[in-house]
Design an enzyme around this catalytic site. Structure first.
Site, short mmCIF file in Angstrom:
data_model
loop_
_atom_site.label_atom_id
_atom_site.label_comp_id
_atom_site.label_asym_id
_atom_site.label_seq_id
_atom_site.Cartn_x
_atom_site.Cartn_y
_atom_site.Cartn_z
N ASP A 8 0.79 -1.23 -0.16
CA ASP A 8 -0.02 -0.09 -0.07
C ASP A 8 1.03 1.31 -0.16
O ASP A 8 2.22 1.16 -0.21
CB ASP A 8 -0.96 -0.15 1.28
CG ASP A 8 -0.26 0.23 2.43
OD1 ASP A 8 0.95 0.55 2.64
OD2 ASP A 8 -1.13 0.45 3.62
N CYS A 66 3.49 -2.83 4.05
CA CYS A 66 2.49 -1.44 4.50
C CYS A 66 3.44 -0.91 5.45
O CYS A 66 4.65 -0.86 5.40
CB CYS A 66 1.35 -2.11 4.91
SG CYS A 66 1.33 -2.93 6.71
N THR A 68 3.49 -0.51 8.63
CA THR A 68 4.14 -1.35 9.76
C THR A 68 4.38 -2.73 9.39
O THR A 68 5.17 -3.45 10.31
CB THR A 68 2.81 -1.43 11.10
OG1 THR A 68 1.85 -1.98 10.22
CG2 THR A 68 2.62 -0.06 11.41
N HIS A 99 10.85 -21.68 12.66
CA HIS A 99 9.59 -22.29 13.18
C HIS A 99 8.15 -22.16 12.62
O HIS A 99 7.27 -23.09 12.92
CB HIS A 99 9.31 -21.30 14.86
CG HIS A 99 10.51 -21.76 15.66
ND1 HIS A 99 10.50 -21.38 16.68
CD2 HIS A 99 11.69 -22.26 15.45
CE1 HIS A 99 11.57 -21.62 17.56
NE2 HIS A 99 12.34 -22.19 16.52
N HIS A 134 7.62 -28.47 15.04
CA HIS A 134 7.06 -27.15 14.41
C HIS A 134 6.09 -27.42 13.45
O HIS A 134 5.13 -26.83 13.18
CB HIS A 134 8.30 -26.33 13.93
CG HIS A 134 9.30 -25.92 15.08
ND1 HIS A 134 9.05 -25.17 16.08
CD2 HIS A 134 10.62 -26.16 15.17
CE1 HIS A 134 9.95 -24.88 16.83
NE2 HIS A 134 10.93 -25.38 16.31
C1 RB5 Z 1 -1.69 3.04 6.41
O1 RB5 Z 1 -1.47 4.35 6.77
C2 RB5 Z 1 -1.24 2.25 7.31
O2 RB5 Z 1 -2.13 2.13 8.56
C3 RB5 Z 1 -1.01 0.78 6.94
O3 RB5 Z 1 -0.01 0.74 6.02
C4 RB5 Z 1 -0.42 -0.46 7.66
O4 RB5 Z 1 0.65 0.11 8.50
C5 RB5 Z 1 -1.32 -0.89 8.57
O5 RB5 Z 1 -0.98 -1.94 9.50
#
Ligand code: RB5
Length: 364
Positions: A8, A66, A68, A99, A134
Site C-alpha cells: 500500500d 505496508c 508497519t 519455526h 514445528h
Molecule cells: C496506512 O496508513 C497504514 O495504516 C497501513 O499501511 C499499515 O501500517 C497498517 O498496518
C-alpha cells in the site's frame, strides 16, 4: 521460484528495494502493485491478492509491504494456508522461517529502511524450516482452517487438506461405524473423485480452436500430461475408479504391501507399474496415512523404478504419517481430506474410521 509482491502507500517506499532484490536473485515477481504511489489505497486489497496467489499456488511465496507490516499480515492470514508475519528485522525473519515456515513475509515502510530489505529477505529465504515439532504445530493451525500446509520458498512438498463441504460431509458418513460396506465403497469412490477435482486444479491448459454451431472460438484443452495412479493394495483399490472417472487416460500401477503385525513395518510383495513411469506424474493412492511406513515404502519402490514426480493421496492422515513421509521424501505433495489426532498402539488412526480394507471388502 515465483514470489508475489503487494504494497500500500505506506509500504511503497520499500517496493523498489524488493524488486531490485528479486531481480538480483533471478526470482520471478508476480507484481500486484500498487505500481505507483496511491495515497488512498487500502492494504487489505494488496494483501488478499498476494495471499490468494500463494494459497492457490500461482506463486511459491509472497512479500507484502505496508506502514508497519501488521495490517497486511493480519489480512493475509485470513486466507487459507497463509502464514504471514511482520519481520522488520533479520532476527524475526530467521526465527519466523525456522519455526513457522513463513510463506508470506511482511515489512513496514515506517520501520524498515530500503537498505535493510536485502538482509531481511535473505534471512527469510536462506533459513531452513526446522520441521519436527514445528511442523506438528503448523499442521494444527491448518487443521483448524483446512488448508495448504508447509508451503515454502524451497518448494518443499506440501500437505494439502481438502476442506470442500462435500468432501467433509461424505467423510462424516464414511467414518460412522454403522455405515455398510456398500455405502463405504460408494463414499470412498466419491471422495476420491472429489479429491481429483481439487488435485487437478493447477493442470496446465493450452488453447485450441473449436467451432461451435455459431462461431469459431479459442477453447482450452489440458496439455498432454501423462498421469499414473498407483493404489497401494488393497485399500487403495477403493479410490481407483473415482480417479479414472475424471482422468480416464491415466495408467494404473499396483503396489502390494502388508503391515507386519509385530513391527508394524511394511513388507513388499507386489509391484507392477506403467512401463514409462519415469515420464508420468504419479499419484499414489493410500486411503489411510497412519505411521507413514507403507506410503514411504511405496514412494521408495516407485523411485527405484524411475518415478520422479510423485504425490500421495490419502483420505485421512495422522501427524506421525505426514512427518515420516516428509522426512524421507520431503519433495512429495501429500493430499488429504482430514488430519486426525494420533495413532493408537495397533497403528490405527484415531478417530479415523477403522481398517479401510476390512470395511471396503467386508472382511471383518
Ligand atoms: C496506512 O496508513 C497504514 O495504516 C497501513 O499501511 C499499515 O501500517 C497498517 O498496518
Amino acid at each position: 521460484m515465483k514470489i508475489a509482491l503487494g504494497c500500500d502507500h505506506a509500504g511503497y517506499n520499500l517496493r523498489e528495494a524488493v524488486l531490485k532484490f528479486l531481480s538480483s536473485k533471478n526470482i520471478d515477481c508476480l507484481d500486484f502493485g500498487s505500481k505507483e504511489f496511491l495515497s488512498e489505497d487500502d492494504y487489505p486489497d494488496a494483501a488478499f491478492k498476494v495471499a490468494y496467489s500463494v494459497s492457490e499456488n500461482e506463486a511459491d511465496a509472497g512479500i507484502l509491504l505496508c506502514g508497519t507490516g501488521f495490517g497486511v499480515a493480519i489480512s493475509a492470514n485470513k486466507i487459507n494456508g497463509i502464514r504471514a508475519m511482520a519481520c522488520n528485522n533479520i532476527e524475526s525473519a530467521k526465527s519466523a522461517k525456522r519455526h513457522l515456515n513463513l510463506n508470506v513475509i511482511t515489512m513496514g515502510g515506517r520501520f524498515v529502511k530500503p537498505e535493510e530489505v536485502e538482509g531481511i529477505l535473505n534471512a527469510w529465504l536462506d533459513t531452513p524450516f526446522e520441521g519436527g515439532r514445528h511442523l506438528r504445530r503448523i499442521n494444527k493451525i491448518a487443521l483448524k482452517e483446512g488448508s495448504t500446509l508447509n508451503a515454502s520458498p524451497e518448494n518443499n512438498g506440501r500437505v494439502v487438506i481438502f476442506n470442500h463441504p462435500l468432501i467433509q460431509h461424505k467423510l462424516g458418513i464414511i467414518r460412522d461405524i454403522n455405515t455398510s460396506a456398500k455405502q463405504f465403497r460408494e463414499l470412498l469412490h466419491e471422495i476420491a473423485a472429489l479429491m481429483v477435482y481439487e488435485i487437478t486444479r493447477t493442470l496446465p491448459l493450452t488453447e485450441k480452436e473449436v467451432e461451435t454451431p455459431f462461431a469459431k472460438i479459442k477453447a482450452y484443452t489440458i496439455e498432454g500430461k501423462k498421469l499414473a495412479i498407483v493404489p497401494v493394495l488393497r485399500a487403495g483399490l477403493g479410490m481407483v475408479d473415482g480417479f479414472l472417472d475424471l482422468i480416464p487416460n491415466a495408467k494404473v500401477g499396483h503396489i502390494g504391501l502388508y503391515r507386519d503385525p509385530v513391527s508394524l513395518e511394511p513388507v513388499e510383495y507386489y509391484c507392477k507399474l506403467p512401463f514409462d513411469i519415469e515420464d508420468r506424474d504419479i499419484f499414489i493412492l493410500d486411503p489411510m496415512l497412519a505411521t507413514g511406513g507403507s506410503s514411504a515404502t511405496a514412494i521408495n519402490m516407485i523411485k527405484k523404478r524411475g518415478g520422479k514426480k510423485i504425490s500421495l493421496v490419502c483420505m485421512i492422515a495422522a501427524p506421525d504419517g505426514v512427518e515420516r513421509v516428509h522426512k524421507e521424501h520431503p519433495e512429495v505433495d501429500i493430499f488429504i481430506a482430514a488430519l486426525d489426532s494420533h495413532i493408537n498402539d495397533q497403528g490405527y488412526i484415531v478417530p479415523g474410521l477403522g481398517d479401510t480394507g476390512d470395511r471396503l471388502f467386508g472382511t471383518k
